[in-house]
Each structure stands twice: as C-alpha cells, then as structure tokens.
Enzyme design. Structure first.
Site, PDB file in Angstrom:
ATOM      1  N   CYS A 255      -0.748  14.737 -15.577  1.00 28.30           N
ATOM      2  CA  CYS A 255      -1.674  15.835 -15.857  1.00 28.30           C
ATOM      3  C   CYS A 255      -3.056  15.243 -16.120  1.00 28.30           C
ATOM      4  O   CYS A 255      -3.227  14.415 -17.022  1.00 28.30           O
ATOM      5  CB  CYS A 255      -1.206  16.606 -17.096  1.00 28.30           C
TER       6      CYS A 255
ATOM      7  N   HIS B   4      -1.546   1.266  -4.335  1.00 30.37           N
ATOM      8  CA  HIS B   4      -1.943   2.667  -4.111  1.00 30.37           C
ATOM      9  C   HIS B   4      -1.099   3.622  -4.929  1.00 30.37           C
ATOM     10  O   HIS B   4      -0.994   4.800  -4.616  1.00 30.37           O
ATOM     11  CB  HIS B   4      -1.845   3.030  -2.614  1.00 30.37           C
TER      12      HIS B   4
ATOM     13  N   GLN C  25       0.846  -1.198   0.000  1.00 30.66           N
ATOM     14  CA  GLN C  25       0.000   0.000   0.000  1.00 30.66           C
ATOM     15  C   GLN C  25       0.884   1.251   0.000  1.00 30.66           C
ATOM     16  O   GLN C  25       0.378   2.368  -0.101  1.00 30.66           O
ATOM     17  CB  GLN C  25      -0.894   0.020   1.234  1.00 30.66           C
ATOM     18  N   ASN C  26       2.175   1.062   0.155  1.00 33.01           N
ATOM     19  CA  ASN C  26       3.101   2.182   0.290  1.00 33.01           C
ATOM     20  C   ASN C  26       3.461   2.766  -1.067  1.00 33.01           C
ATOM     21  O   ASN C  26       3.510   2.051  -2.071  1.00 33.01           O
ATOM     22  CB  ASN C  26       4.376   1.734   1.037  1.00 33.01           C
TER      23      ASN C  26
ATOM     24  N   ALA D  69       8.512  -4.349  12.597  1.00 32.28           N
ATOM     25  CA  ALA D  69       8.580  -4.989  11.270  1.00 32.28           C
ATOM     26  C   ALA D  69      10.017  -5.360  10.916  1.00 32.28           C
ATOM     27  O   ALA D  69      10.296  -6.496  10.501  1.00 32.28           O
ATOM     28  CB  ALA D  69       8.001  -4.034  10.230  1.00 32.28           C
TER      29      ALA D  69
ATOM     30  N   CYS E 196      -4.245  16.577 -19.892  1.00 28.26           N
ATOM     31  CA  CYS E 196      -3.744  16.080 -21.193  1.00 28.26           C
ATOM     32  C   CYS E 196      -2.984  14.765 -21.080  1.00 28.26           C
ATOM     33  O   CYS E 196      -2.488  14.248 -22.079  1.00 28.26           O
ATOM     34  CB  CYS E 196      -2.846  17.146 -21.838  1.00 28.26           C
TER      35      CYS E 196
ATOM     36  N   ASN F 119       2.487  -6.789  13.285  1.00 24.88           N
ATOM     37  CA  ASN F 119       2.070  -5.392  13.379  1.00 24.88           C
ATOM     38  C   ASN F 119       2.105  -4.946  14.828  1.00 24.88           C
ATOM     39  O   ASN F 119       1.681  -5.699  15.725  1.00 24.88           O
ATOM     40  CB  ASN F 119       0.658  -5.200  12.821  1.00 24.88           C
TER      41      ASN F 119
HETATM   42  N1  APR Z   1       6.774  -2.214  13.129  1.00 23.45           N
HETATM   43  C1  APR Z   1       5.555  -2.797  13.198  1.00 23.45           C
HETATM   44  N2  APR Z   1       4.394  -2.101  13.099  1.00 23.45           N
HETATM   45  C2  APR Z   1       4.489  -0.768  12.925  1.00 23.45           C
HETATM   46  C3  APR Z   1       5.723  -0.076  12.848  1.00 23.45           C
HETATM   47  C4  APR Z   1       6.902  -0.871  12.957  1.00 23.45           C
HETATM   48  N3  APR Z   1       8.122  -0.324  12.888  1.00 23.45           N
HETATM   49  N4  APR Z   1       5.464   1.241  12.664  1.00 23.45           N
HETATM   50  C5  APR Z   1       4.119   1.383  12.638  1.00 23.45           C
HETATM   51  N5  APR Z   1       3.535   0.180  12.801  1.00 23.45           N
HETATM   52  C6  APR Z   1       2.111  -0.133  12.738  1.00 23.45           C
HETATM   53  C7  APR Z   1       1.204   0.919  13.335  1.00 23.45           C
HETATM   54  O1  APR Z   1       1.013   0.666  14.721  1.00 23.45           O
HETATM   55  C8  APR Z   1      -0.087   0.700  12.534  1.00 23.45           C
HETATM   56  O2  APR Z   1      -0.876  -0.324  13.161  1.00 23.45           O
HETATM   57  O3  APR Z   1       1.782  -0.157  11.358  1.00 23.45           O
HETATM   58  C9  APR Z   1       0.408   0.176  11.184  1.00 23.45           C
HETATM   59  C10 APR Z   1       0.305   1.214  10.084  1.00 23.45           C
HETATM   60  O4  APR Z   1      -1.068   1.382   9.813  1.00 23.45           O
HETATM   61  P1  APR Z   1      -1.561   2.680   8.993  1.00 23.45           P
HETATM   62  O5  APR Z   1      -0.865   3.880   9.520  1.00 23.45           O
HETATM   63  O6  APR Z   1      -3.061   2.642   8.984  1.00 23.45           O
HETATM   64  O7  APR Z   1      -1.000   2.440   7.522  1.00 23.45           O
HETATM   65  P2  APR Z   1      -1.636   1.545   6.382  1.00 23.45           P
HETATM   66  O8  APR Z   1      -2.335   0.357   6.956  1.00 23.45           O
HETATM   67  O9  APR Z   1      -0.563   1.304   5.377  1.00 23.45           O
HETATM   68  O10 APR Z   1      -2.739   2.544   5.736  1.00 23.45           O
HETATM   69  C11 APR Z   1      -3.400   2.091   4.571  1.00 23.45           C
HETATM   70  O11 APR Z   1      -4.413   4.269   4.332  1.00 23.45           O
HETATM   71  O12 APR Z   1      -4.296   6.578   4.355  1.00 23.45           O
HETATM   72  C12 APR Z   1      -4.270   5.465   3.537  1.00 23.45           C
HETATM   73  O13 APR Z   1      -3.298   5.370   1.434  1.00 23.45           O
HETATM   74  C13 APR Z   1      -2.975   5.354   2.791  1.00 23.45           C
HETATM   75  O14 APR Z   1      -1.868   3.323   2.061  1.00 23.45           O
HETATM   76  C14 APR Z   1      -2.431   3.989   3.193  1.00 23.45           C
HETATM   77  C15 APR Z   1      -3.675   3.256   3.675  1.00 23.45           C
END
Ligand code: APR
Length: 247
Positions: A127, A119, A101-102, A235, A130, A217
């Site tokens: 643009c 994503h 998703q990154n 992670a 165009c 997570n």
């Molecule tokens: N190790 C493990 N977990 C981690 C770490 C880490 N170093 N850092 C953060 N986290 C956890 C956070 O606690 C959180 O639960 O990773 C999770 C990140 O979740 P989000 O911030 O919701 O990110 P994500 O799930 O990728 O969001 C999905 O939402 O806003 C949109 O487009 C954006 O792609 C994104 C989508």
C-alpha cells in the site's frame, strides 16, 4: 552447438567468479511471455499505459487488469531447464549469484539461493498510503473478488512490488548487483535484450573492471560486440548443455 558450449564452459572455469544476469528470455520456456520479442508483451500492451508509476497512479484498476492477466500466468509457471541448470551450477560453486530482471520468482523455486531481484517480484504487493504489505496468495484471492486488491488497513489500492518505469530500483538490490558485476571474472547474460538501464549498465561494470562478458540470447543486444562469447541458442537447452559440459 557443442563448440561454443565448450568455449563457454572453459570461460566459466577460468574466469571465476561467474555472475549470471537473466532476463525474460529465461522464463519464456516456462510459458511466461517476454517483452520485446515479436510475440512479447509490449507488442500487445503499451508499456506507457500499463507499466509506468504514473499510469498506476492515474488508473490503478486499469494497470491491475494488465497485472491480473500476468499473475494468472505467473502463479502457474514452473521453473524450466535453464533455471534448474543455474541452480545446479551455483551448488557446484561455478555460479556465484543470479541477478535477475524477472519478477516471477522462478530462480528461487528452481533452487538458486543467491538471487538478486533488481526489478522486484510479484511475491508481495504494498500500500503506497500506509505501507501495508500483502503476500501473493492474498493478492490472487482478492483479484478473484475485485478488479484490484485494496489495503485492509486504509482501503487504498495496493501496488505490486515490481519496479515500474519511472520508479527507482530497490537500492540494496541494484547496489549488490553492481558490486557483483564489478568483481565478476565473467558476467553471463542470458535471455535479455540488455536495453533497460540501470541493469543494462552491468556488462560495462564487469568489462571495465577487467572481467569478461558472455551472452546467451536468441535476439541481438547492444553489447554483442563487448562479449567474448555470444550464443544465439535457447536459454534452457544452452544452460543445460553448459551444466553438462561442466559436470
Ligand atoms: N532462449 C533464448 N532467448 C530467448 C528465449 C529463449 N527461450 N525467449 C526469448 N528470448 C530472448 C528474446 O529474443 C529477447 O531478445 O530474450 C530476450 C528478452 O528480452 P526482453 O523481452 O527485452 O526482456 P528483458 O531484457 O528481461 O527486459 C528487461 O524490461 O519491460 C521491462 O521490467 C521489464 O524486466 C523487464 C526489462
């Protein structure tokens, strides 16, 4: 920590193919803030004002002010131990693909080859009038001279090629991600709250097709109950330990 790692390694070995689904939590150790943890981006910026396609059409310069700050961080970020471990596991044939998703491009820079960016990414901006597409370095250069990059052909303000709320995901990416999840023996979700659809639908795709789900997570997710294994560790350290265990 080592017992859960051993169990996860056994699952990766036994439930091939293993597909990895990553979120912002795998990039925080590269200095890129995530979205929903207490220090995340959405704690400071209202996504409805900065991350929807309507917000962009309403006030593209304001949305670019937000993205210009993000681009500064994103272009100077380096892959971390988590990205490198996933690339290593792919080289060893233990990870089939990474669905991410990154938008930071760090999986590819770490050496992962089969990366599905559901994503989009900051690699280009386009643009909407165009169709001109502009690479990241030109966008970064333009942002030094103006608050928003404009199209050299028609003058309209460019949009970053990332999926904003209210936009469809790239069809080929989400279709491939769904196919990978359906055929996966194991879906390993790392660093995501698994709250944003359609990506949050992938764990169900895997499990209802007979595969298993594992989650690494720090925070909880709505799919923790569906997971065969859940590790609340970092992670980078967890993926590095997993790669070590599978060496
Ligand atoms: N190790 C493990 N977990 C981690 C770490 C880490 N170093 N850092 C953060 N986290 C956890 C956070 O606690 C959180 O639960 O990773 C999770 C990140 O979740 P989000 O911030 O919701 O990110 P994500 O799930 O990728 O969001 C999905 O939402 O806003 C949109 O487009 C954006 O792609 C994104 C989508």
């Amino acid at each position: 920590m080592d017992e859960p790692i051993r169990a996860l390694a056994a699952l990766v070995r036994e439930r091939q193919p293993c597909v990895v689904l990553t979120g912002a939590g795998v990039s925080t150790e590269s200095g890129i803030p995530d979205f929903r943890s207490p220090t995340g981006i959405w704690a400071e910026y209202d996504p409805m004002e900065y991350a929807t396609i309507d917000a962009f059409r309403r006030d593209p310069v304001k949305v670019w002010e937000f993205y210009a700050l993000r681009f500064e961080v994103l272009v100077s970020a380096e892959p971390n131990a988590g990205h490198l471990a996933l690339a290593e596991l792919e080289r060893r044939g233990l990870v089939q693909a990474v669905v991410t998703q990154n938008i930071d491009g760090l999986h590819e820079r770490a050496g992962s080859r089969d990366v599905v960016e559901v994503h989009g990414s900051i690699r280009t901006a386009s643009c909407l009038e165009c169709g001109e597409q502009v690479p990241l370095d030109a966008v970064v250069a333009a942002l030094r001279a103006a608050p928003a990059p404009s199209c050299s052909r028609c003058g309209a303000i460019l949009k970053p090629d990332v999926v904003m709320f209210g936009e469809m995901l790239p069809v080929d990416a989400i279709e491939r991600a769904t196919e990978l999840a359906r055929r996966a023996g194991l879906l390993l979700a790392v660093g995501s709250t698994l709250e944003v659809y359609p990506v949050a639908g992938l764990p169900e795709e895997t499990v209802s097709a007979g595969g298993e789900l594992a989650i690494v997570n720090r925070g909880s997710t709505p799919f923790d109950g569906l997971a065969s294994i859940r590790i609340a560790g970092g992670a980078g350290e967890t993926l590095a330990a997993l790669a070590e265990e599978l060496a």
